[in-house]
Design a protein around this motif. Structure first.
Motif, mmCIF file in Angstrom:
data_model
loop_
_atom_site.group_PDB
_atom_site.id
_atom_site.type_symbol
_atom_site.label_atom_id
_atom_site.label_comp_id
_atom_site.label_asym_id
_atom_site.label_seq_id
_atom_site.Cartn_x
_atom_site.Cartn_y
_atom_site.Cartn_z
ATOM 1 N N CYS A 228 -3.950 6.868 -4.381
ATOM 2 C CA CYS A 228 -4.020 6.727 -2.921
ATOM 3 C C CYS A 228 -2.784 5.957 -2.452
ATOM 4 O O CYS A 228 -2.519 4.855 -2.935
ATOM 5 N N THR A 229 -2.033 6.549 -1.537
ATOM 6 C CA THR A 229 -0.830 5.905 -1.005
ATOM 7 C C THR A 229 -0.983 5.731 0.496
ATOM 8 O O THR A 229 -1.387 6.654 1.199
ATOM 9 N N VAL A 230 -0.676 4.536 0.978
ATOM 10 C CA VAL A 230 -0.701 4.281 2.413
ATOM 11 C C VAL A 230 0.724 4.015 2.875
ATOM 12 O O VAL A 230 1.479 3.283 2.230
ATOM 13 N N ILE A 231 1.093 4.671 3.955
ATOM 14 C CA ILE A 231 2.431 4.525 4.538
ATOM 15 C C ILE A 231 2.326 3.624 5.759
ATOM 16 O O ILE A 231 1.551 3.901 6.682
ATOM 17 N N HIS A 232 3.094 2.535 5.749
ATOM 18 C CA HIS A 232 3.018 1.567 6.852
ATOM 19 C C HIS A 232 4.359 0.859 6.993
ATOM 20 O O HIS A 232 5.062 0.608 6.009
ATOM 21 N N GLU A 233 4.706 0.536 8.219
ATOM 22 C CA GLU A 233 5.982 -0.078 8.529
ATOM 23 C C GLU A 233 6.152 -1.437 7.860
ATOM 24 O O GLU A 233 7.258 -1.846 7.528
ATOM 25 N N GLY A 234 5.044 -2.138 7.617
ATOM 26 C CA GLY A 234 5.129 -3.483 7.064
ATOM 27 C C GLY A 234 5.362 -3.541 5.574
ATOM 28 O O GLY A 234 5.706 -4.604 5.043
ATOM 29 N N ASN A 235 5.189 -2.442 4.854
ATOM 30 C CA ASN A 235 5.420 -2.439 3.418
ATOM 31 C C ASN A 235 6.924 -2.525 3.124
ATOM 32 O O ASN A 235 7.727 -1.922 3.836
#
Length: 325
Positions: A228-235
């Protein structure tokens, strides 16, 4: 407005035609008031006589065109949008928008698009995936990565259903916009999940939590490893990944009924990633999924009953008419 929004969403999923690609990354940009921001749009193989169009879509409003750009760099602004003059285009970044003195009124999703004439001779406007611009007070609010938690299928249901569920939670992030991707990990080779159903849900309380639930066949859930991969600006690199692996059966490692804490990585400054490999029924939001599924079943049952009553009533009326004659 709703029809136009759905139309845009449909076209976002369509593949590039004849090599033309429109790529918008990142998905989210966060800027403080008064700052300068670039809204990127990378375009390849666009015809010399074609244009790139930029649209602004504020929450609750229909998309509104800002301007369009030719391959030579000439810009024509749309007079129907009052903010069109706030944006400029630089030759070095031909199709990117530049916005100086960013204000909260500029907060919106920005799409770049082009006209495709290869669809059975008809013109179709194809849109990029869009970039959401979040404007904060003087840049005080910085992006905050999510805490990512995973749940393997419920052990209680392993023999009861032909389907199993894997769940990913992303919580505590800013901004709240995240994107999930599911892949199968086969000996280090990652492939997209093509035969599963994905359901997403957002909860506002007590903290903002976005949940992605992957529903797959029981045999695949028990034998395959998923990612499971989450894409987010804060990473730090834009993405955060959790391996959803089945643990080997070891009695000493099984979670006790009174102690269901997740297996947590050592404390670091990077985004938190947890995995609970016990029971997905522990997730509070899972109740909402079950509840929604139950509501759908009830609606189907109610519809069936209403139709049955209508047919029986109609049959009775015909019988009465035939007896009268």
């Amino acid at each position: 407005m709703m029809f136009l929004y759905i139309y845009i969403v449909i076209l976002l999923e369509m593949p590039a035609v004849l090599g033309v690609t429109v790529n918008q990354t990142p998905k989210v940009l966060i800027k403080g008031e008064g700052k300068t921001v670039y809204l990127p749009c990378k375009v390849t193989d666009l015809g010399s006589s074609d244009y790139i169009h930029w649209y602004q879509m504020k929450d609750g409003e229909a998309p509104s065109r800002l301007l369009y750009i030719s391959q030579s760099g000439s810009v024509a602004r749309d007079t129907n949008n009052p903010q069109a003059n706030d944006f400029t285009v630089e030759t070095s970044k031909l199709y990117d928008l530049k916005l100086r003195n960013t204000q909260k009124s500029h907060a919106a999703v920005y799409f770049c698009a082009y006209w495709d004439s290869t669809h059975m001779g008809n013109l179709i406007k194809r849109f990029g995936s869009g970039t959401r611009l979040v404007v904060t007070d003087q840049g005080k609010d910085k992006p905050k990565p999510p805490t990512l938690t995973g749940y393997l299928p419920s052990k209680k249901d392993e023999g009861k259903s032909a389907k199993q569920t894997l769940v990913c939670h992303a919580s505590g992030m800013f901004p709240e916009l995240v994107k999930f991707e599911w892949k199968i990990n086969n000996a280090g080779t990652l492939t997209d999940v093509s035969d599963g159903d994905v359901v997403e849900q957002k909860n506002e309380s007590p903290v903002v939590t976005v949940t992605s639930m992957l529903i797959v066949d029981k045999n695949k859930a028990q034998n395959d490893n998923y990612q499971c991969t989450v894409i987010h600006e804060g990473n730090p690199d834009g993405t955060q990944t959790l391996e959803m692996k089945k643990e080997k059966s070891k009695p000493s490692m099984e979670p006790k009924a009174a102690d269901q804490d997740p297996v947590t990585c050592p404390p670091t400054e990077v985004p938190t990633t947890d995995q609970i490999s016990g029971d997905s029924e522990q997730i509070p939001s899972m109740f909402l999924f079950v509840y929604a599924y139950g509501v759908l079943l009830m609606k189907n049952g109610l519809f069936f009953c209403v139709v049955s009553i209508f047919l029986l009533k109609r049959k009775a009326e015909r019988k009465d008419k035939s007896s009268e004659t």
